[in-house]
Design a protein around this motif. Structure first.
Motif, PDB file in Angstrom:
ATOM      1  N   GLU A   1       0.838  -1.211   0.000  1.00 30.85           N
ATOM      2  CA  GLU A   1       0.000   0.000   0.000  1.00 30.85           C
ATOM      3  C   GLU A   1       0.870   1.258   0.000  1.00 30.85           C
ATOM      4  OE1 GLU A   1      -3.391   0.605   0.139  1.00 30.85           O
ATOM      5  OE2 GLU A   1      -4.024  -1.492   0.087  1.00 30.85           O
ATOM      6  N   LYS A   2       1.889   1.273   0.851  1.00 26.27           N
ATOM      7  CA  LYS A   2       2.777   2.437   0.935  1.00 26.27           C
ATOM      8  C   LYS A   2       3.512   2.646  -0.386  1.00 26.27           C
ATOM      9  CE  LYS A   2       3.698   2.096   5.889  1.00 26.27           C
ATOM     10  NZ  LYS A   2       4.708   1.764   6.893  1.00 26.27           N
ATOM     11  N   GLU A   3       4.123   1.585  -0.905  1.00 26.30           N
ATOM     12  CA  GLU A   3       4.901   1.690  -2.139  1.00 26.30           C
ATOM     13  C   GLU A   3       4.017   2.099  -3.314  1.00 26.30           C
ATOM     14  OE1 GLU A   3       7.886   1.378  -5.109  1.00 26.30           O
ATOM     15  OE2 GLU A   3       8.078   1.538  -2.936  1.00 26.30           O
ATOM     16  N   LEU A   4       2.904   1.414  -3.483  1.00 25.95           N
ATOM     17  CA  LEU A   4       2.037   1.709  -4.629  1.00 25.95           C
ATOM     18  C   LEU A   4       1.399   3.085  -4.510  1.00 25.95           C
ATOM     19  CD1 LEU A   4       0.374  -1.738  -5.340  1.00 25.95           C
ATOM     20  CD2 LEU A   4       2.159  -0.588  -6.635  1.00 25.95           C
ATOM     21  N   GLY A   5       1.101   3.505  -3.293  1.00 26.49           N
ATOM     22  CA  GLY A   5       0.561   4.853  -3.110  1.00 26.49           C
ATOM     23  C   GLY A   5       1.508   5.911  -3.650  1.00 26.49           C
ATOM     24  N   LYS A   6       2.799   5.753  -3.352  1.00 27.58           N
ATOM     25  CA  LYS A   6       3.815   6.701  -3.842  1.00 27.58           C
ATOM     26  C   LYS A   6       3.932   6.645  -5.366  1.00 27.58           C
ATOM     27  CE  LYS A   6       6.679   6.122   0.275  1.00 27.58           C
ATOM     28  NZ  LYS A   6       7.922   5.534   0.776  1.00 27.58           N
ATOM     29  N   VAL A   7       3.958   5.434  -5.903  1.00 29.60           N
ATOM     30  CA  VAL A   7       4.114   5.256  -7.352  1.00 29.60           C
ATOM     31  C   VAL A   7       2.915   5.842  -8.093  1.00 29.60           C
ATOM     32  CG1 VAL A   7       4.284   3.543  -9.209  1.00 29.60           C
ATOM     33  CG2 VAL A   7       5.616   3.244  -7.112  1.00 29.60           C
ATOM     34  N   VAL A   8       1.722   5.567  -7.603  1.00 26.09           N
ATOM     35  CA  VAL A   8       0.507   6.077  -8.237  1.00 26.09           C
ATOM     36  C   VAL A   8       0.484   7.599  -8.185  1.00 26.09           C
ATOM     37  CG1 VAL A   8      -2.015   6.217  -7.965  1.00 26.09           C
ATOM     38  CG2 VAL A   8      -0.870   3.993  -7.948  1.00 26.09           C
ATOM     39  N   GLU A   9       0.878   8.172  -7.065  1.00 24.27           N
ATOM     40  CA  GLU A   9       0.918   9.632  -6.942  1.00 24.27           C
ATOM     41  C   GLU A   9       1.865  10.248  -7.982  1.00 24.27           C
ATOM     42  OE1 GLU A   9      -0.258  13.245  -5.920  1.00 24.27           O
ATOM     43  OE2 GLU A   9      -1.136  11.398  -5.156  1.00 24.27           O
TER      44      GLU A   9
END
Length: 163
Positions: A86-94
């Motif tokens: 969740e943390k990693e993908l949240g950053k990537v998506v942003e």
């Protein structure tokens, strides 16, 4: 007899058909390269991106003395992996959104290749862009059941594999 094809017409038709791109993403260098290519394609075709992180399924041996502890520990591991994802993908998506690409993500706990195929079908993906392991020599031959190969053989849409 040869048939001449209008390349511009093919490009136009392709442009009309790529609306959803699925990117299996695990944070590896090859999945990052796949994402970079998918972002370029998405910008050119005004397509939406969906990043899919798959937490692989582990099957503890049921009749083992350690099976109860393995299952309990495994559930904690899956929970931790989902939180990290969740943390990693949240950053990537942003970052993708800041670059002008409509992007979403999903995390599933399943068999990797089957999860990719299920999500592509559910999403009605027009394309899958994914990384592959860099196997060489005899490893290529021994790795007949690879995820990328399985997905490319069974997907209902084009699959681009990054090496």
């Amino acid at each position: 007899m040869y048939q001449f094809v209008n390349i511009g017409e093919i490009f136009y038709n392709l442009q009309m058909s790529i609306k959803n791109i699925l990117i299996p993403y695990d944070g590896s260098p090859l999945s990052k390269k796949a994402l970079a290519l998918a972002k370029d394609i998405a910008r050119n075709f005004t397509a939406d991106l969906t990043l899919l992180m798959v937490i692989p399924v582990y099957y503890p041996i049921n009749d083992s003395v350690f099976s109860g502890a393995a299952v309990t520990n495994y559930q904690e591991i899956v929970k931790t992996l989902k939180q990290q994802g969740e943390k990693e993908l949240g950053k990537v998506v942003e970052r993708c959104r800041e670059e002008g690409t409509k992007t979403a993500y999903k995390i599933v706990h399943d068999d990797v290749s089957n999860a990719i195929l299920k999500e592509a079908k559910k999403l009605k993906a027009d394309m899958i862009v994914m990384g592959s392991r860099r196997l060489t020599g005899i490893s290529v031959i021994k790795r007949l059941g690879s995820t990328a190969r399985h997905v490319s053989e069974h997907a209902q849409c084009p699959v681009t594999i990054i090496h």
